[in-house]
Design a protein around this motif. Structure first.
Motif, PDB file in Angstrom:
ATOM      1  N   THR A  19      54.565   6.861 -58.348  1.00 12.01           N
ATOM      2  CA  THR A  19      54.286   5.483 -58.756  1.00 12.01           C
ATOM      3  C   THR A  19      53.315   4.761 -57.830  1.00 12.01           C
ATOM      4  OG1 THR A  19      56.244   4.702 -57.584  1.00 12.01           O
ATOM      5  CG2 THR A  19      56.515   5.237 -59.915  1.00 12.01           C
ATOM      6  N   LYS A  20      53.046   5.330 -56.666  1.00  9.45           N
ATOM      7  CA  LYS A  20      52.113   4.710 -55.721  1.00  9.45           C
ATOM      8  C   LYS A  20      50.670   5.172 -55.944  1.00  9.45           C
ATOM      9  CE  LYS A  20      55.607   3.939 -52.261  1.00  9.45           C
ATOM     10  NZ  LYS A  20      55.968   4.010 -50.873  1.00  9.45           N
ATOM     11  N   ALA A  21      50.454   6.023 -56.927  1.00 10.70           N
ATOM     12  CA  ALA A  21      49.120   6.564 -57.188  1.00 10.70           C
ATOM     13  C   ALA A  21      48.109   5.473 -57.506  1.00 10.70           C
ATOM     14  CB  ALA A  21      49.170   7.584 -58.325  1.00 10.70           C
ATOM     15  N   LEU A  22      48.514   4.478 -58.280  1.00 14.94           N
ATOM     16  CA  LEU A  22      47.612   3.385 -58.642  1.00 14.94           C
ATOM     17  C   LEU A  22      47.184   2.602 -57.402  1.00 14.94           C
ATOM     18  CD1 LEU A  22      46.238   2.295 -61.128  1.00 14.94           C
ATOM     19  CD2 LEU A  22      48.186   0.800 -61.493  1.00 14.94           C
ATOM     20  N   ALA A  23      48.112   2.375 -56.495  1.00 14.72           N
ATOM     21  CA  ALA A  23      47.781   1.676 -55.239  1.00 14.72           C
ATOM     22  C   ALA A  23      46.844   2.535 -54.382  1.00 14.72           C
ATOM     23  CB  ALA A  23      49.057   1.349 -54.463  1.00 14.72           C
ATOM     24  N   GLU A  24      47.049   3.825 -54.375  1.00 12.63           N
ATOM     25  CA  GLU A  24      46.178   4.732 -53.626  1.00 12.63           C
ATOM     26  C   GLU A  24      44.757   4.676 -54.185  1.00 12.63           C
ATOM     27  OE1 GLU A  24      46.748   6.703 -50.943  1.00 12.63           O
ATOM     28  OE2 GLU A  24      48.795   5.958 -50.767  1.00 12.63           O
ATOM     29  N   ALA A  25      44.637   4.667 -55.508  1.00 15.15           N
ATOM     30  CA  ALA A  25      43.322   4.599 -56.140  1.00 15.15           C
ATOM     31  C   ALA A  25      42.644   3.263 -55.822  1.00 15.15           C
ATOM     32  CB  ALA A  25      43.441   4.793 -57.649  1.00 15.15           C
ATOM     33  N   ALA A  26      43.404   2.179 -55.858  1.00 15.33           N
ATOM     34  CA  ALA A  26      42.840   0.860 -55.553  1.00 15.33           C
ATOM     35  C   ALA A  26      42.346   0.802 -54.113  1.00 15.33           C
ATOM     36  CB  ALA A  26      43.892  -0.223 -55.789  1.00 15.33           C
ATOM     37  N   GLN A  27      43.097   1.405 -53.205  1.00 15.08           N
ATOM     38  CA  GLN A  27      42.675   1.434 -51.798  1.00 15.08           C
ATOM     39  C   GLN A  27      41.376   2.233 -51.659  1.00 15.08           C
ATOM     40  OE1 GLN A  27      45.649   2.795 -49.047  1.00 15.08           O
ATOM     41  NE2 GLN A  27      44.175   3.063 -47.407  1.00 15.08           N
ATOM     42  N   MET A  28      41.279   3.324 -52.383  1.00 17.50           N
ATOM     43  CA  MET A  28      40.067   4.140 -52.323  1.00 17.50           C
ATOM     44  C   MET A  28      38.866   3.353 -52.843  1.00 17.50           C
ATOM     45  SD  MET A  28      39.359   7.026 -51.198  1.00 17.50           S
ATOM     46  CE  MET A  28      38.252   8.381 -51.273  1.00 17.50           C
ATOM     47  N   VAL A  29      39.054   2.586 -53.908  1.00 13.17           N
ATOM     48  CA  VAL A  29      37.973   1.755 -54.445  1.00 13.17           C
ATOM     49  C   VAL A  29      37.501   0.773 -53.376  1.00 13.17           C
ATOM     50  CG1 VAL A  29      37.422  -0.082 -56.100  1.00 13.17           C
ATOM     51  CG2 VAL A  29      38.595   1.986 -56.876  1.00 13.17           C
ATOM     52  N   GLN A  48      41.513   4.901 -61.838  1.00 15.62           N
ATOM     53  CA  GLN A  48      42.508   3.816 -61.934  1.00 15.62           C
ATOM     54  C   GLN A  48      42.878   3.567 -63.390  1.00 15.62           C
ATOM     55  OE1 GLN A  48      40.365   0.710 -59.628  1.00 15.62           O
ATOM     56  NE2 GLN A  48      42.398   0.229 -58.844  1.00 15.62           N
ATOM     57  N   SER A  49      41.880   3.486 -64.239  1.00 14.11           N
ATOM     58  CA  SER A  49      42.120   3.237 -65.653  1.00 14.11           C
ATOM     59  C   SER A  49      42.951   4.361 -66.274  1.00 14.11           C
ATOM     60  CB  SER A  49      40.780   3.100 -66.385  1.00 14.11           C
ATOM     61  OG  SER A  49      40.978   2.909 -67.750  1.00 14.11           O
ATOM     62  N   ALA A  50      42.641   5.596 -65.922  1.00 14.81           N
ATOM     63  CA  ALA A  50      43.398   6.739 -66.437  1.00 14.81           C
ATOM     64  C   ALA A  50      44.853   6.669 -65.970  1.00 14.81           C
ATOM     65  CB  ALA A  50      42.754   8.043 -65.990  1.00 14.81           C
ATOM     66  N   LEU A  51      45.059   6.278 -64.720  1.00 17.62           N
ATOM     67  CA  LEU A  51      46.425   6.142 -64.198  1.00 17.62           C
ATOM     68  C   LEU A  51      47.189   5.051 -64.945  1.00 17.62           C
ATOM     69  CD1 LEU A  51      45.695   6.501 -60.395  1.00 17.62           C
ATOM     70  CD2 LEU A  51      47.181   8.001 -61.735  1.00 17.62           C
ATOM     71  N   GLN A  52      46.523   3.946 -65.244  1.00 14.03           N
ATOM     72  CA  GLN A  52      47.172   2.860 -65.977  1.00 14.03           C
ATOM     73  C   GLN A  52      47.554   3.315 -67.378  1.00 14.03           C
ATOM     74  OE1 GLN A  52      44.148  -0.124 -65.491  1.00 14.03           O
ATOM     75  NE2 GLN A  52      45.262  -1.117 -63.822  1.00 14.03           N
ATOM     76  N   GLN A  53      46.697   4.095 -68.011  1.00 13.71           N
ATOM     77  CA  GLN A  53      47.009   4.617 -69.340  1.00 13.71           C
ATOM     78  C   GLN A  53      48.184   5.596 -69.284  1.00 13.71           C
ATOM     79  OE1 GLN A  53      43.378   6.233 -70.855  1.00 13.71           O
ATOM     80  NE2 GLN A  53      42.485   4.211 -71.215  1.00 13.71           N
ATOM     81  N   MET A  54      48.221   6.410 -68.244  1.00 11.71           N
ATOM     82  CA  MET A  54      49.327   7.370 -68.090  1.00 11.71           C
ATOM     83  C   MET A  54      50.646   6.640 -67.905  1.00 11.71           C
ATOM     84  SD  MET A  54      47.468  10.117 -65.554  1.00 11.71           S
ATOM     85  CE  MET A  54      49.009  10.577 -64.809  1.00 11.71           C
ATOM     86  N   ARG A  55      50.588   5.528 -67.195  1.00  8.75           N
ATOM     87  CA  ARG A  55      51.796   4.738 -66.921  1.00  8.75           C
ATOM     88  C   ARG A  55      52.313   4.047 -68.165  1.00  8.75           C
ATOM     89  NH1 ARG A  55      51.367   0.177 -62.495  1.00  8.75           N
ATOM     90  NH2 ARG A  55      51.758  -1.115 -64.270  1.00  8.75           N
TER      91      ARG A  55
END
Length: 60
Positions: A19-29, A48-55
């Motif tokens: 569940t922290k994957a989206l935060a990891e992607a945002a930090q990378m951005v 990030q968008s793909a992660l949001q869709q997966m969620r």
């Protein structure tokens, strides 16, 4: 990155961070923006968008 690579990378990120994957992607951005890596920022926003869709949608 093409669409398949984006989905693959998002899945690997989710598998590694859950569940922290989206935060990891945002930090990378943020980090890539600071370094001026415009092309990579675009790719990571797509991840990030793909992660949001997966969620899926938030359910209350």
């Amino acid at each position: 990155m093409n669409a398949v690579e984006i989905q693959t990378h998002a899945r690997k990120l989710y598998d590694a961070h859950g569940t922290k994957a989206l935060a990891e992607a945002a930090q990378m951005v943020r980090e890539l923006e600071q370094r001026g890596e415009k092309k990579l920022v675009e790719d990571w926003r797509r991840i990030q968008s793909a992660l949001q869709q997966m969620r899926g949608p938030n359910v209350s």
